[in-house]
Design a protein around this motif. Structure first.
Motif, short mmCIF file in Angstrom:
data_model
loop_
_atom_site.label_atom_id
_atom_site.label_comp_id
_atom_site.label_asym_id
_atom_site.label_seq_id
_atom_site.Cartn_x
_atom_site.Cartn_y
_atom_site.Cartn_z
N ARG A 173 -2.68 1.93 13.53
CA ARG A 173 -3.26 2.31 12.25
C ARG A 173 -3.69 3.77 12.28
NH1 ARG A 173 -1.25 -1.73 11.29
NH2 ARG A 173 -2.02 -3.61 10.25
N ASP A 199 0.83 -1.20 0.00
CA ASP A 199 0.00 0.00 0.00
C ASP A 199 0.87 1.25 0.00
OD1 ASP A 199 -2.52 -1.39 0.24
OD2 ASP A 199 -1.95 -1.81 2.32
N THR A 240 3.97 4.16 3.28
CA THR A 240 4.16 2.98 2.45
C THR A 240 4.26 1.76 3.36
OG1 THR A 240 6.59 3.08 2.43
CG2 THR A 240 5.44 4.35 0.76
N THR A 273 7.57 5.48 6.49
CA THR A 273 6.61 6.57 6.55
C THR A 273 7.31 7.90 6.79
OG1 THR A 273 6.26 6.17 8.91
CG2 THR A 273 4.75 5.09 7.39
N LYS A 331 -6.89 5.55 3.61
CA LYS A 331 -6.59 4.16 3.98
C LYS A 331 -5.79 4.14 5.28
CE LYS A 331 -4.75 -0.18 2.19
NZ LYS A 331 -6.04 -0.86 2.27
N SER A 373 -4.63 6.93 9.00
CA SER A 373 -4.57 7.28 7.59
C SER A 373 -3.68 8.50 7.38
CB SER A 373 -5.98 7.58 7.06
OG SER A 373 -6.47 8.78 7.63
N VAL A 400 7.91 -1.28 6.11
CA VAL A 400 7.08 -0.12 6.41
C VAL A 400 8.00 1.10 6.44
CG1 VAL A 400 5.59 1.06 8.09
CG2 VAL A 400 5.41 -1.43 7.78
N MET A 425 -3.17 2.87 7.74
CA MET A 425 -1.94 2.11 7.54
C MET A 425 -1.08 2.17 8.80
SD MET A 425 -1.04 3.32 3.63
CE MET A 425 0.46 2.33 3.58
#
Length: 478
Positions: A367, A49, A441, A422, A70, A369, A420, A72
């Motif tokens: 999580r 993602d 990501t 970010t 989304k 978004s 992962v 993540m």
């Protein structure tokens, strides 16, 4: 799918906001611009993602996004939310306090009762700070104790580790307690001589290097695993594979019995000051009537958080987040405290999908978004000076190396786990336009399947993508 100058993040905190209906860029406009976001994502070949969003920092106008709704895994960018949560709850003047309490009067230099080393959740307390506390005890007229010596870490709920999916020996995943020393790490050093290896465990600071008596290490004739951990007899034991050691080296290992560790080190430091103490014992609850003999405060919260953001110290994030939850009167245990922060964020943003199980992002189960992250950075960040607590971000070239120069400024928080990567923060475009952004990501399926195999190359590609997106936004919106 891209959106350009269409959506508003929300003009006031607490109001709901959603992205406007996406519109494709006109073909003739695309031809005059840098590679599109989709083209950059395709070139990165990450799989999994990819979600991102960039907005005008002043107006909240959404300039471009992809899968921004989304939820993540944020990795260490979760510390951005923890920073906002802690500063709003505790205030910028907040300081952690570590205290020495007595249960009786001092007569003839002897405390006629018990001495208690009481932690206040200070994640920055180090050996030199503990030595200063020992010196203050003697200066207060105490040179001995008639009763017992206790340690108390109950200011924060205990957890043996921050995340259960990390290697056993990594120092960034220690236990959590209200009594934290050296980020709950112990220094392990080895040296090979003519008679074999010598191993040393100590709690070193800049000025003091006391031996750690509650933690030991032994060599084992094996190739792997490099480290094994166990507890017995009130002590921590590390078994180290001899094949994993070179001639000389050192590293910081996590501590799992932090109250005993801090008490052990304090006993050594107090003895050096001329105040011998009994062996430390853990205390479940502070006795009524115990009085403060002396105390030591941390630096102010913004400076603690600035270092946390710069060095991404997980135990600091957990300590300040759990302290904030306790100050709100909620359950400060790690999981419930993460849930309390999730509820706080939803209240401040008027709803959302964010779900935190910790405050550091070390685990992969948090999580949020990209949209929620940017709304928090844009709407809540300026009130607490968030940008000034972030670290300057250096752009990467196509090979993943740092660029020698860059024409615009970025202050951001990074986040990295296996598969992962970010990034979130602020950027100032060449013309002075202020932007906020989040780039997430993650390939959690590959993380679960492959562990860390191939993660390094994947993360490098993600960081290149982050830089190319920032350059795109600087060119388009600056």
């Amino acid at each position: 799918m891209q959106v350009t100058r269409r959506g508003l993040l929300g003009g006031a905190v607490g109001l709901g906001a959603a992205l406007a209906t996406p519109r494709l860029l006109r073909a003739e406009a695309v031809a005059m611009r840098p590679l599109s976001g989709e083209e950059l994502v395709d070139a990165a070949q990450l799989g999994g993602d990819v979600g991102y969003i960039v907005a005008d920092a002043r107006s909240g106008l959404v300039l471009e996004s992809r899968d921004a709704n989304k939820a993540m895994a944020p990795a260490s960018t979760a510390k951005t939310i923890t920073t906002l949560y802690a500063l709003e709850t505790l205030g910028s003047d907040y300081r952690f306090t570590t205290s020495l309490l007595g249960t009786g009067p001092v007569a003839g230099g002897v405390l006629q009762g018990d001495l208690i080393l009481a932690g206040g959740g200070d994640p920055t307390l180090d050996t030199d700070g503990l030595a200063d506390l020992a010196a203050r005890l003697v200066k207060a007229g105490v040179s001995g104790v008639a009763g017992r010596f206790y340690t108390w870490g109950g200011a924060l709920p205990y957890a043996s580790e921050i995340s259960d999916d990390q290697p056993v020996h990594v120092g960034y995943n220690p236990s959590i307690s209200g009594l934290i020393l050296n980020y709950n790490r112990v220094h392990f050093e080895w040296r090979r001589g003519s008679g074999g290896y010598s191993l040393e465990m100590d709690a070193r600071g800049a000025a003091h290097k006391p031996k750690a008596y509650t933690i030991d290490a032994s060599l084992a004739a094996r190739k792997s695993p490099a480290f094994r951990y166990s507890q017995s007899g009130g002590k921590e034991h590390w078994s180290v594979a001899s094949a994993a050691l070179n001639k000389h080296g050192s590293l910081w290992l996590p501590v799992r019995q932090p109250d005993a560790y801090a008490g052990d080190v304090f006993q050594t430091l107090a003895r050096a000051q001329g105040c011998p103490l009994p062996a430390p014992q853990p205390l479940r609850a502070l006795p009524a009537g115990a009085q403060v003999i002396t105390a030591r405060q941390s630096t102010d919260l913004p400076r603690i958080l600035r270092d946390m953001m710069r060095y991404s110290t997980n135990i600091t994030a957990e300590a300040v987040g759990m302290t904030a939850t306790a100050a709100r009167g909620a359950n400060a245990a790690r999981g419930p405290s993460g849930a309390a922060m999730s509820q706080w964020l939803a209240q401040r943003l008027g709803g959302g999908k964010a779900r935190f199980v910790d405050h550091s992002g070390l685990g992969a189960n948090d999580r949020i978004s990209a949209l929620e992250m940017v709304r928090a950075v844009t709407l809540l960040g300026p009130k607490v000076g968030l940008r000034g607590l972030m670290k300057p971000f250096e752009l990467r070239d196509d090979n993943g190396g740092k660029r020698q120069s860059q024409p615009f400024r970025v202050d951001a928080k990074t986040g990295t786990l296996n598969f992962v990567s970010t990034l979130t923060g602020y950027m100032t475009a060449p013309d002075g336009t202020e932007l906020t952004f989040a780039i997430f990501t993650g390939d959690l399926a590959r993380r679960q399947r492959a562990g860390d195999s191939g993660s390094g190359a994947w993360v490098r590609r993600s960081k290149v993508l982050q830089s190319r997106l920032l350059e795109r936004w600087a060119a388009l919106y600056g």
